[in-house]
Design a protein around this motif. Structure first.
Motif, PDB file in Angstrom:
ATOM      1  N   ALA A 116       0.826  -1.208   0.000  1.00  0.00           N
ATOM      2  CA  ALA A 116       0.000   0.000   0.000  1.00  0.00           C
ATOM      3  C   ALA A 116       0.857   1.253   0.000  1.00  0.00           C
ATOM      4  O   ALA A 116       0.531   2.258  -0.646  1.00  0.00           O
ATOM      5  N   ALA A 117       1.986   1.202   0.715  1.00  0.00           N
ATOM      6  CA  ALA A 117       2.880   2.351   0.751  1.00  0.00           C
ATOM      7  C   ALA A 117       3.416   2.672  -0.647  1.00  0.00           C
ATOM      8  O   ALA A 117       3.437   3.835  -1.072  1.00  0.00           O
ATOM      9  N   VAL A 118       3.842   1.648  -1.368  1.00  0.00           N
ATOM     10  CA  VAL A 118       4.364   1.849  -2.719  1.00  0.00           C
ATOM     11  C   VAL A 118       3.268   2.399  -3.636  1.00  0.00           C
ATOM     12  O   VAL A 118       3.505   3.305  -4.448  1.00  0.00           O
ATOM     13  N   MET A 158       8.757  -7.670   9.817  1.00  0.00           N
ATOM     14  CA  MET A 158       9.163  -6.270   9.774  1.00  0.00           C
ATOM     15  C   MET A 158       9.426  -5.827   8.348  1.00  0.00           C
ATOM     16  O   MET A 158       9.648  -6.638   7.448  1.00  0.00           O
ATOM     17  N   ALA A 159       9.389  -4.509   8.162  1.00  0.00           N
ATOM     18  CA  ALA A 159       9.817  -3.873   6.926  1.00  0.00           C
ATOM     19  C   ALA A 159      10.171  -2.437   7.275  1.00  0.00           C
ATOM     20  O   ALA A 159       9.787  -1.932   8.332  1.00  0.00           O
ATOM     21  N   VAL A 160      10.925  -1.789   6.392  1.00  0.00           N
ATOM     22  CA  VAL A 160      11.241  -0.373   6.561  1.00  0.00           C
ATOM     23  C   VAL A 160      10.919   0.343   5.261  1.00  0.00           C
ATOM     24  O   VAL A 160      11.243  -0.142   4.174  1.00  0.00           O
ATOM     25  N   LEU A 161      10.256   1.500   5.385  1.00  0.00           N
ATOM     26  CA  LEU A 161       9.810   2.269   4.236  1.00  0.00           C
ATOM     27  C   LEU A 161      10.416   3.665   4.237  1.00  0.00           C
ATOM     28  O   LEU A 161      10.849   4.168   5.273  1.00  0.00           O
ATOM     29  N   ALA A 162      10.384   4.294   3.080  1.00  0.00           N
ATOM     30  CA  ALA A 162      10.423   5.747   2.981  1.00  0.00           C
ATOM     31  C   ALA A 162       9.007   6.160   2.619  1.00  0.00           C
ATOM     32  O   ALA A 162       8.430   5.656   1.648  1.00  0.00           O
ATOM     33  N   ASP A 163       8.400   7.022   3.423  1.00  0.00           N
ATOM     34  CA  ASP A 163       7.018   7.403   3.162  1.00  0.00           C
ATOM     35  C   ASP A 163       6.938   8.335   1.952  1.00  0.00           C
ATOM     36  O   ASP A 163       7.939   8.586   1.270  1.00  0.00           O
ATOM     37  N   ALA A 164       5.776   8.868   1.683  1.00  0.00           N
ATOM     38  CA  ALA A 164       5.575   9.642   0.464  1.00  0.00           C
ATOM     39  C   ALA A 164       6.430  10.902   0.413  1.00  0.00           C
ATOM     40  O   ALA A 164       6.713  11.429  -0.670  1.00  0.00           O
ATOM     41  N   GLN A 181       8.309   4.182  -0.735  1.00  0.00           N
ATOM     42  CA  GLN A 181       9.290   3.239  -1.268  1.00  0.00           C
ATOM     43  C   GLN A 181       9.652   2.232  -0.185  1.00  0.00           C
ATOM     44  O   GLN A 181       9.655   2.558   1.004  1.00  0.00           O
ATOM     45  N   VAL A 182       9.964   1.016  -0.604  1.00  0.00           N
ATOM     46  CA  VAL A 182      10.410  -0.013   0.325  1.00  0.00           C
ATOM     47  C   VAL A 182      11.930   0.051   0.444  1.00  0.00           C
ATOM     48  O   VAL A 182      12.643  -0.031  -0.553  1.00  0.00           O
ATOM     49  N   VAL A 183      12.415   0.210   1.663  1.00  0.00           N
ATOM     50  CA  VAL A 183      13.853   0.240   1.937  1.00  0.00           C
ATOM     51  C   VAL A 183      14.330  -1.150   2.351  1.00  0.00           C
ATOM     52  O   VAL A 183      15.347  -1.646   1.864  1.00  0.00           O
ATOM     53  N   VAL A 184      13.603  -1.779   3.250  1.00  0.00           N
ATOM     54  CA  VAL A 184      13.852  -3.167   3.664  1.00  0.00           C
ATOM     55  C   VAL A 184      12.564  -3.938   3.435  1.00  0.00           C
ATOM     56  O   VAL A 184      11.540  -3.620   4.037  1.00  0.00           O
ATOM     57  N   PRO A 185      12.553  -4.939   2.548  1.00  0.00           N
ATOM     58  CA  PRO A 185      11.315  -5.661   2.246  1.00  0.00           C
ATOM     59  C   PRO A 185      10.758  -6.379   3.471  1.00  0.00           C
ATOM     60  O   PRO A 185      11.488  -6.715   4.409  1.00  0.00           O
TER      61      PRO A 185
END
Length: 264
Positions: free
Chosen positions: A85-87, A106-112, A92-96
């Motif tokens: 949903a973030a993508v 877990m996962a790590v994102l960069a938000d919009a 963007q996905v930093v850690v899948p």
């Protein structure tokens, strides 16, 4: 207090540090934390206060190119679906998304807007074991505990839309909406846990902003002096606010965070 996290709530904080030993010593002295390394997970650090898990830590060996920092994780019922949903909404996905044993996913994102944020889908690890409570400028159960989580952003309206859509924030509460001060809490229920601050007027040029964690202390002024004595520095001197006495500091590794407590 213990807390049952719902989707979108800040539920874990994690320190990425180039010098784990120094970080353990620093936060132990400042916040009264103990640390245990979990060799099963590459020496992952579990920080505890009064025997209750309050934060985690990972060694930054330089391989990712990422800076030392605190990362705030938000709760999710399905880490993969949240990442997707973030993508779909500009992140963007930093850690899948991945499993962490039976502890969770877990996962790590960069938000919009480019701010880093983690996702935690709990398994046996439910998240922070003790939270401070902040309400009407009064801090309680806060000493040594994560107590508030705040997103500073240039893209205030767009970020609120992103987190409503991706993390399911359903009832955020607008504290203020003027050109001088725009602030919305994550939800309207007590404890509110954190909020989003329109920071366009004071963020450095080119900075996307980011999530910030507030740790509770008995005496903010004394804690700031301890930070400096241990090799850290001060970003913002202690001051009384309608939300308690607050200060912004930097640990010896250059990682920013905030301290909060009751007015002196």
């Amino acid at each position: 207090m213990t807390y049952t996290f719902r989707s979108g709530d800040p539920c874990w904080v994690e320190l990425f540090t180039s010098d784990p030993d120094r970080s353990i010593a620093f936060y132990g002295e400042l916040l009264g934390w103990t640390a245990e390394r979990v060799e099963e997970f590459g020496g992952y650090i579990n920080f505890a206060h009064d025997g209750v898990l309050v934060a985690g830590g990972m060694h930054n060996d330089g391989s990712t190119g990422g800076p030392d920092q605190w990362t705030v994780y938000l709760a999710s019922d399905d880490a993969q679906a949240t990442a997707d949903a973030a993508v779909a909404h500009g992140g963007q996905v930093v850690v899948p998304a991945m499993p962490v044993g039976d502890l969770g996913h877990m996962a790590v994102l960069a938000d919009a807007a480019g701010s880093g944020v983690g996702i935690w889908q709990p398994g046996t690890h439910r998240g922070i074991g003790a939270l401070g409570v902040v309400g009407d400028g009064v801090w309680s159960n806060h000493v040594g505990n994560p107590s508030w989580f705040e997103l500073h952003t240039r893209e205030y309206g767009a970020e609120l839309d992103f987190y409503r859509t991706v993390f399911g924030w359903q009832d955020p509460f607008t504290v203020a909406d003027t050109p001088e001060f725009r602030y919305t809490t994550i939800h309207s229920a007590t404890p509110m846990l954190g909020g989003v601050l329109d920071s366009a007027a004071f963020l450095p040029a080119g900075s996307p902003g980011g999530w910030r964690v507030y740790f509770g202390v008995e005496d903010v002024d004394a804690a700031v002096k301890t930070v400096v004595a241990l090799g850290g520095s001060v970003e913002r001197e202690p001051e009384n606010t309608p939300y308690g006495r607050l200060a912004a500091v930097v640990d010896p590794g250059g990682v920013s965070f905030s301290l909060g407590g009751n007015k002196g």
